[in-house]
Design a protein around this motif. Structure first.
Motif, PDB file in Angstrom:
ATOM      1  N   PHE A   2      -8.807   1.001  34.610  1.00  0.00           N
ATOM      2  CA  PHE A   2      -7.833   1.537  33.662  1.00  0.00           C
ATOM      3  C   PHE A   2      -8.392   1.532  32.249  1.00  0.00           C
ATOM      4  O   PHE A   2      -8.206   2.492  31.499  1.00  0.00           O
ATOM      5  CB  PHE A   2      -6.504   0.767  33.706  1.00  0.00           C
ATOM      6  CG  PHE A   2      -5.578   1.192  32.599  1.00  0.00           C
ATOM      7  CD1 PHE A   2      -4.879   2.378  32.688  1.00  0.00           C
ATOM      8  CD2 PHE A   2      -5.451   0.438  31.445  1.00  0.00           C
ATOM      9  CE1 PHE A   2      -4.051   2.799  31.653  1.00  0.00           C
ATOM     10  CE2 PHE A   2      -4.633   0.843  30.406  1.00  0.00           C
ATOM     11  CZ  PHE A   2      -3.929   2.026  30.513  1.00  0.00           C
ATOM     12  N   ASP A   6      -8.656   4.626  29.803  1.00  0.00           N
ATOM     13  CA  ASP A   6      -8.001   4.571  28.503  1.00  0.00           C
ATOM     14  C   ASP A   6      -8.982   4.899  27.384  1.00  0.00           C
ATOM     15  O   ASP A   6      -8.669   5.681  26.477  1.00  0.00           O
ATOM     16  CB  ASP A   6      -7.381   3.192  28.296  1.00  0.00           C
ATOM     17  CG  ASP A   6      -6.583   3.088  27.015  1.00  0.00           C
ATOM     18  OD1 ASP A   6      -5.911   4.067  26.637  1.00  0.00           O
ATOM     19  OD2 ASP A   6      -6.630   2.012  26.392  1.00  0.00           O
ATOM     20  N   ASN A  36      -3.635  -2.113  41.146  1.00  0.00           N
ATOM     21  CA  ASN A  36      -3.405  -2.703  39.820  1.00  0.00           C
ATOM     22  C   ASN A  36      -3.643  -1.695  38.705  1.00  0.00           C
ATOM     23  O   ASN A  36      -2.911  -1.680  37.715  1.00  0.00           O
ATOM     24  CB  ASN A  36      -4.290  -3.930  39.608  1.00  0.00           C
ATOM     25  CG  ASN A  36      -3.840  -5.111  40.441  1.00  0.00           C
ATOM     26  OD1 ASN A  36      -2.697  -5.191  40.852  1.00  0.00           O
ATOM     27  ND2 ASN A  36      -4.758  -6.019  40.698  1.00  0.00           N
ATOM     28  N   ASP A  37      -4.674  -0.864  38.857  1.00  0.00           N
ATOM     29  CA  ASP A  37      -4.946   0.176  37.858  1.00  0.00           C
ATOM     30  C   ASP A  37      -3.794   1.170  37.784  1.00  0.00           C
ATOM     31  O   ASP A  37      -3.371   1.576  36.697  1.00  0.00           O
ATOM     32  CB  ASP A  37      -6.245   0.915  38.184  1.00  0.00           C
ATOM     33  CG  ASP A  37      -7.478   0.059  38.035  1.00  0.00           C
ATOM     34  OD1 ASP A  37      -7.563  -0.727  37.070  1.00  0.00           O
ATOM     35  OD2 ASP A  37      -8.367   0.164  38.909  1.00  0.00           O
ATOM     36  N   GLU A  39      -0.696   0.641  38.578  1.00  0.00           N
ATOM     37  CA  GLU A  39       0.440  -0.046  37.960  1.00  0.00           C
ATOM     38  C   GLU A  39       0.277  -0.094  36.446  1.00  0.00           C
ATOM     39  O   GLU A  39       1.229   0.151  35.700  1.00  0.00           O
ATOM     40  CB  GLU A  39       0.594  -1.459  38.528  1.00  0.00           C
ATOM     41  CG  GLU A  39       1.060  -1.511  39.961  1.00  0.00           C
ATOM     42  CD  GLU A  39       2.473  -0.995  40.162  1.00  0.00           C
ATOM     43  OE1 GLU A  39       3.313  -1.144  39.243  1.00  0.00           O
ATOM     44  OE2 GLU A  39       2.745  -0.435  41.239  1.00  0.00           O
ATOM     45  N   GLU A  40      -0.925  -0.422  36.000  1.00  0.00           N
ATOM     46  CA  GLU A  40      -1.198  -0.477  34.558  1.00  0.00           C
ATOM     47  C   GLU A  40      -1.002   0.890  33.916  1.00  0.00           C
ATOM     48  O   GLU A  40      -0.383   1.004  32.864  1.00  0.00           O
ATOM     49  CB  GLU A  40      -2.618  -0.995  34.307  1.00  0.00           C
ATOM     50  CG  GLU A  40      -2.940  -1.221  32.859  1.00  0.00           C
ATOM     51  CD  GLU A  40      -2.222  -2.416  32.250  1.00  0.00           C
ATOM     52  OE1 GLU A  40      -2.114  -2.450  31.018  1.00  0.00           O
ATOM     53  OE2 GLU A  40      -1.781  -3.305  33.004  1.00  0.00           O
ATOM     54  N   LEU A  41      -1.515   1.925  34.540  1.00  0.00           N
ATOM     55  CA  LEU A  41      -1.336   3.284  34.017  1.00  0.00           C
ATOM     56  C   LEU A  41       0.143   3.639  33.970  1.00  0.00           C
ATOM     57  O   LEU A  41       0.626   4.167  32.966  1.00  0.00           O
ATOM     58  CB  LEU A  41      -2.107   4.291  34.877  1.00  0.00           C
ATOM     59  CG  LEU A  41      -1.962   5.757  34.492  1.00  0.00           C
ATOM     60  CD1 LEU A  41      -2.395   6.014  33.057  1.00  0.00           C
ATOM     61  CD2 LEU A  41      -2.765   6.631  35.451  1.00  0.00           C
ATOM     62  N   ASN A  43       2.654   1.698  33.675  1.00  0.00           N
ATOM     63  CA  ASN A  43       3.332   0.911  32.636  1.00  0.00           C
ATOM     64  C   ASN A  43       2.957   1.335  31.224  1.00  0.00           C
ATOM     65  O   ASN A  43       3.739   1.133  30.297  1.00  0.00           O
ATOM     66  CB  ASN A  43       3.018  -0.576  32.816  1.00  0.00           C
ATOM     67  CG  ASN A  43       3.657  -1.149  34.060  1.00  0.00           C
ATOM     68  OD1 ASN A  43       4.691  -0.681  34.527  1.00  0.00           O
ATOM     69  ND2 ASN A  43       3.031  -2.160  34.622  1.00  0.00           N
ATOM     70  N   GLN A  44       1.773   1.889  31.043  1.00  0.00           N
ATOM     71  CA  GLN A  44       1.267   2.197  29.705  1.00  0.00           C
ATOM     72  C   GLN A  44       1.462   3.649  29.264  1.00  0.00           C
ATOM     73  O   GLN A  44       1.477   3.936  28.074  1.00  0.00           O
ATOM     74  CB  GLN A  44      -0.233   1.876  29.642  1.00  0.00           C
ATOM     75  CG  GLN A  44      -0.569   0.419  29.815  1.00  0.00           C
ATOM     76  CD  GLN A  44      -0.193  -0.403  28.601  1.00  0.00           C
ATOM     77  OE1 GLN A  44      -0.199   0.078  27.478  1.00  0.00           O
ATOM     78  NE2 GLN A  44       0.157  -1.649  28.838  1.00  0.00           N
TER      79      GLN A  44
END
Length: 103
Positions: A2, A6, A36-37, A39-41, A43-44
């Motif tokens: 991620f 980013d 996890n990546d 999920e991070e994407l 969320n962000q």
């Protein structure tokens, strides 16, 4: 992964270099994403600048997975006409049967 994505999406690039090279690199990064990546994407993405959002929306037809679909749907809630159009165009690339299953 991620963080790598980013950094790529945050870089100042010309429009030509983004569409010639950047989106291909972003697609390669997305294909290596872990849960996890994703999920991070997820969320962000709504906290990122509009240009960043446009770039990611353009690339989210790589796997045509549930994460991509949900992110695109989230990004549709925008006042930015260009981002909205990119999301619609990207959603059109989802296979019809797969899209129906995801929805």
């Amino acid at each position: 992964m991620f963080i790598e994505l980013d950094n790529l999406l945050s870089a100042n690039t010309t429009i030509d270099s983004w569409y010639d090279d950047g989106c291909l690199i972003a697609s390669e990064i997305l294909s290596d994403f872990s849960l996890n990546d994703w999920e991070e994407l997820s969320n962000q993405v709504l906290n990122k600048p509009i240009e960043w959002q446009r770039k990611i929306a353009y690339c989210l037809d790589n796997e045509c997975n549930e994460y991509e679909l949900n992110i695109l749907i989230d990004l549709l809630n925008t006042n930015d006409k260009e981002l909205f159009e990119i999301c619609i165009d990207t959603l059109r690339s989802f296979p019809i049967e797969e899209g129906k299953k995801l929805i």
